[in-house]
Design a protein around this motif. Structure first.
Motif, PDB file in Angstrom:
ATOM      1  N   ALA A  21       0.833  -1.194   0.000  1.00 53.36           N
ATOM      2  CA  ALA A  21       0.000   0.000   0.000  1.00 53.36           C
ATOM      3  C   ALA A  21       0.872   1.249   0.000  1.00 53.36           C
ATOM      4  O   ALA A  21       0.619   2.202  -0.739  1.00 53.36           O
ATOM      5  CB  ALA A  21      -0.914  -0.013   1.214  1.00 53.36           C
ATOM      6  N   LEU A  25       1.519   4.691  -2.740  1.00 53.45           N
ATOM      7  CA  LEU A  25       1.123   5.974  -2.179  1.00 53.45           C
ATOM      8  C   LEU A  25       2.101   7.096  -2.377  1.00 53.45           C
ATOM      9  O   LEU A  25       1.831   8.218  -2.012  1.00 53.45           O
ATOM     10  CB  LEU A  25       0.971   5.807  -0.666  1.00 53.45           C
ATOM     11  CG  LEU A  25      -0.368   5.286  -0.260  1.00 53.45           C
ATOM     12  CD1 LEU A  25      -0.365   5.097   1.220  1.00 53.45           C
ATOM     13  CD2 LEU A  25      -1.419   6.277  -0.670  1.00 53.45           C
ATOM     14  N   PRO A  30       0.690  14.390   1.432  1.00 51.13           N
ATOM     15  CA  PRO A  30       0.018  15.672   1.572  1.00 51.13           C
ATOM     16  C   PRO A  30       0.994  16.756   2.027  1.00 51.13           C
ATOM     17  O   PRO A  30       2.043  16.455   2.581  1.00 51.13           O
ATOM     18  CB  PRO A  30      -0.981  15.399   2.688  1.00 51.13           C
ATOM     19  CG  PRO A  30      -0.275  14.399   3.540  1.00 51.13           C
ATOM     20  CD  PRO A  30       0.625  13.588   2.646  1.00 51.13           C
ATOM     21  N   LYS A 139       8.057  12.794  16.849  1.00 52.75           N
ATOM     22  CA  LYS A 139       7.338  13.477  15.786  1.00 52.75           C
ATOM     23  C   LYS A 139       7.439  14.993  15.934  1.00 52.75           C
ATOM     24  O   LYS A 139       7.153  15.727  15.003  1.00 52.75           O
ATOM     25  CB  LYS A 139       5.876  13.041  15.767  1.00 52.75           C
ATOM     26  CG  LYS A 139       5.727  11.594  15.321  1.00 52.75           C
ATOM     27  CD  LYS A 139       4.327  11.236  14.967  1.00 52.75           C
ATOM     28  CE  LYS A 139       4.226   9.782  14.579  1.00 52.75           C
ATOM     29  NZ  LYS A 139       4.864   9.514  13.278  1.00 52.75           N
TER      30      LYS A 139
ATOM     31  N   ILE B  31      -8.505   7.615  -2.141  1.00 54.14           N
ATOM     32  CA  ILE B  31      -7.268   6.839  -2.288  1.00 54.14           C
ATOM     33  C   ILE B  31      -7.427   5.475  -1.616  1.00 54.14           C
ATOM     34  O   ILE B  31      -7.102   4.438  -2.196  1.00 54.14           O
ATOM     35  CB  ILE B  31      -6.065   7.606  -1.678  1.00 54.14           C
ATOM     36  CG1 ILE B  31      -5.806   8.896  -2.447  1.00 54.14           C
ATOM     37  CG2 ILE B  31      -4.803   6.743  -1.720  1.00 54.14           C
ATOM     38  CD1 ILE B  31      -4.778   9.798  -1.790  1.00 54.14           C
ATOM     39  N   ILE B  35      -7.341   1.773  -3.578  1.00 58.02           N
ATOM     40  CA  ILE B  35      -6.380   0.717  -3.237  1.00 58.02           C
ATOM     41  C   ILE B  35      -7.119  -0.532  -2.763  1.00 58.02           C
ATOM     42  O   ILE B  35      -6.790  -1.653  -3.145  1.00 58.02           O
ATOM     43  CB  ILE B  35      -5.405   1.216  -2.144  1.00 58.02           C
ATOM     44  CG1 ILE B  35      -4.556   2.362  -2.686  1.00 58.02           C
ATOM     45  CG2 ILE B  35      -4.507   0.076  -1.675  1.00 58.02           C
ATOM     46  CD1 ILE B  35      -3.700   3.037  -1.630  1.00 58.02           C
ATOM     47  N   TRP B  73      -4.927   0.014  15.265  1.00 60.71           N
ATOM     48  CA  TRP B  73      -3.999  -0.116  14.133  1.00 60.71           C
ATOM     49  C   TRP B  73      -3.378   1.231  13.782  1.00 60.71           C
ATOM     50  O   TRP B  73      -2.190   1.336  13.497  1.00 60.71           O
ATOM     51  CB  TRP B  73      -4.730  -0.671  12.907  1.00 60.71           C
ATOM     52  CG  TRP B  73      -4.900  -2.149  12.937  1.00 60.71           C
ATOM     53  CD1 TRP B  73      -6.068  -2.833  13.140  1.00 60.71           C
ATOM     54  CD2 TRP B  73      -3.879  -3.139  12.776  1.00 60.71           C
ATOM     55  NE1 TRP B  73      -5.824  -4.181  13.114  1.00 60.71           N
ATOM     56  CE2 TRP B  73      -4.509  -4.400  12.893  1.00 60.71           C
ATOM     57  CE3 TRP B  73      -2.506  -3.080  12.542  1.00 60.71           C
ATOM     58  CZ2 TRP B  73      -3.791  -5.592  12.790  1.00 60.71           C
ATOM     59  CZ3 TRP B  73      -1.802  -4.269  12.435  1.00 60.71           C
ATOM     60  CH2 TRP B  73      -2.446  -5.508  12.562  1.00 60.71           C
ATOM     61  N   PHE B  78       1.210   4.761  13.616  1.00 60.74           N
ATOM     62  CA  PHE B  78       1.629   6.158  13.715  1.00 60.74           C
ATOM     63  C   PHE B  78       2.655   6.374  14.827  1.00 60.74           C
ATOM     64  O   PHE B  78       3.713   6.958  14.599  1.00 60.74           O
ATOM     65  CB  PHE B  78       0.403   7.037  13.954  1.00 60.74           C
ATOM     66  CG  PHE B  78       0.690   8.512  13.888  1.00 60.74           C
ATOM     67  CD1 PHE B  78       1.095   9.094  12.705  1.00 60.74           C
ATOM     68  CD2 PHE B  78       0.532   9.307  15.011  1.00 60.74           C
ATOM     69  CE1 PHE B  78       1.344  10.457  12.636  1.00 60.74           C
ATOM     70  CE2 PHE B  78       0.776  10.672  14.947  1.00 60.74           C
ATOM     71  CZ  PHE B  78       1.188  11.237  13.753  1.00 60.74           C
ATOM     72  N   THR B  89       5.967   7.942   9.711  1.00 56.61           N
ATOM     73  CA  THR B  89       4.903   8.211   8.754  1.00 56.61           C
ATOM     74  C   THR B  89       4.095   9.394   9.246  1.00 56.61           C
ATOM     75  O   THR B  89       3.838   9.515  10.438  1.00 56.61           O
ATOM     76  CB  THR B  89       3.964   6.999   8.644  1.00 56.61           C
ATOM     77  OG1 THR B  89       3.711   6.521   9.960  1.00 56.61           O
ATOM     78  CG2 THR B  89       4.563   5.907   7.811  1.00 56.61           C
ATOM     79  N   PHE B  92      -1.508  11.407   7.615  1.00 57.64           N
ATOM     80  CA  PHE B  92      -2.296  11.098   6.421  1.00 57.64           C
ATOM     81  C   PHE B  92      -1.879   9.762   5.818  1.00 57.64           C
ATOM     82  O   PHE B  92      -2.709   8.902   5.531  1.00 57.64           O
ATOM     83  CB  PHE B  92      -2.120  12.225   5.401  1.00 57.64           C
ATOM     84  CG  PHE B  92      -3.031  12.094   4.206  1.00 57.64           C
ATOM     85  CD1 PHE B  92      -4.313  12.618   4.231  1.00 57.64           C
ATOM     86  CD2 PHE B  92      -2.597  11.446   3.067  1.00 57.64           C
ATOM     87  CE1 PHE B  92      -5.156  12.494   3.139  1.00 57.64           C
ATOM     88  CE2 PHE B  92      -3.438  11.321   1.959  1.00 57.64           C
ATOM     89  CZ  PHE B  92      -4.719  11.851   2.008  1.00 57.64           C
ATOM     90  N   THR B  93      -0.568   9.576   5.671  1.00 59.10           N
ATOM     91  CA  THR B  93      -0.072   8.322   5.103  1.00 59.10           C
ATOM     92  C   THR B  93      -0.451   7.142   5.992  1.00 59.10           C
ATOM     93  O   THR B  93      -0.912   6.108   5.500  1.00 59.10           O
ATOM     94  CB  THR B  93       1.459   8.387   4.952  1.00 59.10           C
ATOM     95  OG1 THR B  93       1.787   9.617   4.333  1.00 59.10           O
ATOM     96  CG2 THR B  93       1.970   7.252   4.104  1.00 59.10           C
ATOM     97  N   VAL B  96      -4.058   6.342   5.394  1.00 55.70           N
ATOM     98  CA  VAL B  96      -4.315   5.683   4.113  1.00 55.70           C
ATOM     99  C   VAL B  96      -3.886   4.219   4.186  1.00 55.70           C
ATOM    100  O   VAL B  96      -4.603   3.322   3.748  1.00 55.70           O
ATOM    101  CB  VAL B  96      -3.584   6.415   2.957  1.00 55.70           C
ATOM    102  CG1 VAL B  96      -3.630   5.581   1.686  1.00 55.70           C
ATOM    103  CG2 VAL B  96      -4.214   7.768   2.706  1.00 55.70           C
ATOM    104  N   ILE B  97      -2.729   3.964   4.792  1.00 55.74           N
ATOM    105  CA  ILE B  97      -2.244   2.576   4.877  1.00 55.74           C
ATOM    106  C   ILE B  97      -3.227   1.728   5.689  1.00 55.74           C
ATOM    107  O   ILE B  97      -3.654   0.664   5.253  1.00 55.74           O
ATOM    108  CB  ILE B  97      -0.825   2.535   5.496  1.00 55.74           C
ATOM    109  CG1 ILE B  97       0.178   3.166   4.545  1.00 55.74           C
ATOM    110  CG2 ILE B  97      -0.422   1.089   5.797  1.00 55.74           C
ATOM    111  CD1 ILE B  97       1.577   3.321   5.121  1.00 55.74           C
ATOM    112  N   SER B 100      -6.600   1.318   3.921  1.00 56.75           N
ATOM    113  CA  SER B 100      -6.486   0.453   2.750  1.00 56.75           C
ATOM    114  C   SER B 100      -6.349  -1.003   3.162  1.00 56.75           C
ATOM    115  O   SER B 100      -6.936  -1.890   2.549  1.00 56.75           O
ATOM    116  CB  SER B 100      -5.273   0.840   1.905  1.00 56.75           C
ATOM    117  OG  SER B 100      -5.369   2.174   1.518  1.00 56.75           O
ATOM    118  N   MET B 101      -5.562  -1.241   4.216  1.00 58.72           N
ATOM    119  CA  MET B 101      -5.383  -2.623   4.664  1.00 58.72           C
ATOM    120  C   MET B 101      -6.703  -3.193   5.157  1.00 58.72           C
ATOM    121  O   MET B 101      -7.033  -4.348   4.902  1.00 58.72           O
ATOM    122  CB  MET B 101      -4.317  -2.688   5.762  1.00 58.72           C
ATOM    123  CG  MET B 101      -2.911  -2.490   5.224  1.00 58.72           C
ATOM    124  SD  MET B 101      -1.704  -2.241   6.525  1.00 58.72           S
ATOM    125  CE  MET B 101      -1.529  -3.902   7.126  1.00 58.72           C
TER     126      MET B 101
END
Lengths: 317, 225
Positions: A21, A25, A30, A139, B31, B35, B73, B78, B89, B92-93, B96-97, B100-101
């Motif tokens: 995935a 991407l 973003p 972060k 997105i 996927i 998850w 994150f 990550t 947003f990423t 999406v991951i 999508s999973m």
């Protein structure tokens, strides 16, 4: 969040799918950090000796990374700061969607002294409950999110010198006032999740039933809807709110220990911590926190709050 | 209260910000859905395998997402990912991951159900005609399965759009979060803002999800035989 309990198989399958995935991407990253790159104020960072560290090569090893934290930030050209986006008047977004508030005024000044540009900040919007996680997972570099110093938190993050002090209060309707904690017996007390008020009442008065909300606005809405007998929160904020909302009074003005609010860095990030403490002492000398109070808090707190009850200069209580 | 609070909604700035939040919601959803559709097709067909080991692995993956809440998850990837592997990550990423999973297993399970619901005689007849396995899938199984899985898949799409609001918890500024920020900004002088902002967000979700679910109804009616 260590939920990886049974078996490596699932983890492997999950990772494989995740990688797949992630590969798809790459084009969709973003650009969520909307810090405008405005022209710098022309100020040079105050810490001249720290600038020499720019020359030092950043090393991959953990110890080197921690020691060169300010150098790393300078190299990046941006300092990553965690703030609140929905907790006025400390950290919120104004009408135009720009970060504003008491914490932000101070954070911007710190960014200016570190990088020479108060807009060289990558803001991360955090919740009360995930501030520690943001630091631990690297972060952000700094947390300026009304972070109350507690022994539990001090084990996981390093707090710098405080810039604000708070005590708890309880606001209640004038018609049914709560003038003492004993008045709360058999009643429901409204608190906001993740605040010191919640911890204090959970530990000190476990018999009082708490009604917990995620957001400040929800909690006050619940109070005005009559869902609880009172609401416990930082006393200064309550004085200001009661001032705006006739029919309500802060019956319990000061409760528990006085707590302090301080910025925090990642545990063990000694170099950045030292720089920050030095910076806060320098700001104390020019009484900058008072300026920040006048800019961000005075319009809301007005005459009902004495700035000296809240402001801490140079970490001196 | 001197005013009804609707001005919190009607300001151009606030509407623009809500629009930007909506754009993030839609981008995240679209997105993830794309996927999930692509990988879900592969996953679903793989689920019909006779190989016990492969089936076991796929089933484990399915159950991992059924049993563990998506929010866990999200946090795992994150915060946990950054802490354990230094994989930093952005929110947003990570969203999406995870979406999508999750979408892949849900979509895959729907596809598996549809494929397996095609009567065995269809496959046997095609085999008797001498068609290869790939051709049987392409010309016999998939065209029939698509009709059966479409309504359920569209239902999943609306669920995914709504679930995208979980991204709030990893710092993604989507429509719900923008709404909250506006509400909190207005809390002192305009306590009624929450009503109007949430009402607006309700209508926006409805406008997005309702046509999608209508589409599913129409396709269902059209393909009935």
């Amino acid at each position: 969040m260590k939920g990886k309990t049974n078996g490596t198989l699932r983890t492997m399958t999950a990772l494989a799918a995740g990688l797949l995935a992630a590969g798809l991407l790459t084009a969709c990253q973003p650009n969520s950090n909307d810090t405008p790159a405005q022209s710098s104020g022309g100020d040079t960072p105050r810490e001249q000796d720290a600038q020499e560290q720019d020359a030092r090569e950043p090393d991959a090893s953990q110890a080197e990374l921690e020691r060169g934290a300010t150098a790393e930030i300078r190299e990046r050209g941006k300092v990553r700061i965690a703030v609140f986006a929905d907790k006025p008047p400390f950290g919120y977004l104004d009408e135009t969607g720009a970060n504003a508030g008491f914490d932000i005024v101070i954070a911007k000044r710190v960014a200016k002294d570190l990088l020479g540009d108060e807009n060289a900040v990558e803001w991360a919007h955090v919740e009360p409950a995930n501030r520690v996680d943001y630091l631990e997972s690297d972060k952000v570099d700094l947390v300026f999110a009304n972070f109350t110093v507690t022994p539990e938190r001090s084990e996981r993050v390093d707090f710098a010198l405080p810039y604000m002090k708070v005590a708890l209060g309880v606001v209640s309707p004038e018609a049914a006032p709560i003038n003492d904690v004993s008045d709360l017996e058999g009643e429901q007390l409204i608190v906001i999740k993740g605040t010191t008020a919640e911890t204090y009442f959970t530990n000190e008065y476990p018999e009082i039933e708490l009604l917990k909300f995620d957001e400040i606005s929800e909690a006050f809405q619940a109070l005005t809807d009559g869902r609880g007998a009172g609401l416990a929160q930082d006393n200064t904020f309550l004085f200001a709110w009661a001032n705006e909302n006739p029919g309500y009074a802060v019956g319990v003005g000061s409760l528990g220990n006085q707590d302090v609010i301080a910025p925090a860095v990642r545990k063990g990030n000694a170099e950045l911590l030292e720089w920050l403490n030095e910076e806060l002492r320098a700001l104390g000398e020019e009484r900058f926190i008072h300026q920040a109070y006048d800019e961000a808090l005075a319009p809301i707190y007005g005459d009902v709050v004495n700035p000296e009850d809240l402001v801490v200069e140079g970490g001196e209580l | 209260m001197p005013n009804s609070g609707i001005d919190a909604l009607l300001s151009v700035n606030n509407l623009t910000r809500l629009g930007q939040g909506l754009a993030v919601t839609l981008k995240l959803s679209i997105i993830s859905i794309a996927i999930s559709l692509a990988l879900g097709l592969i996953y679903g067909i793989a689920m019909t395998t006779k190989n016990k080991l492969l089936y076991g692995l796929l089933k484990l993956y399915l159950e991992a997402f059924r049993v563990i809440p998506l929010l866990v998850w999200l946090f795992l990837l994150f915060f946990g990912g950054a802490r354990a592997f230094g994989a930093d990550t952005d929110g947003f990423t990570a969203s999406v991951i995870v979406f999508s999973m999750w979408g892949t297993v849900e979509m895959g399970d729907i596809i598996r159900g549809a494929v397996q619901s095609i009567p065995a005689c269809q496959r046997l007849s095609a085999e008797a005609l001498g068609m290869t396995k790939a051709r049987i899938y392409r010309h016999v199984i998939i065209p029939q399965a698509v009709r059966r899985f479409t309504p359920a898949a569209i239902n999943l799409v609306t669920r995914m759009i709504k679930t995208s609001s979980l991204a709030v918890f990893v710092g993604v500024t989507e429509i719900l979060r923008v709404g909250k920020q506006i509400i909190e900004f207005n809390m002192m002088k305009n306590p009624m803002a929450s009503f109007w902002i949430y009402a607006f967000i309700f209508v926006v979700y409805f406008i997005i999800c309702y046509p999608v679910s209508r589409l599913s109804k129409r396709l269902e009616a059209k393909w009935e035989y």
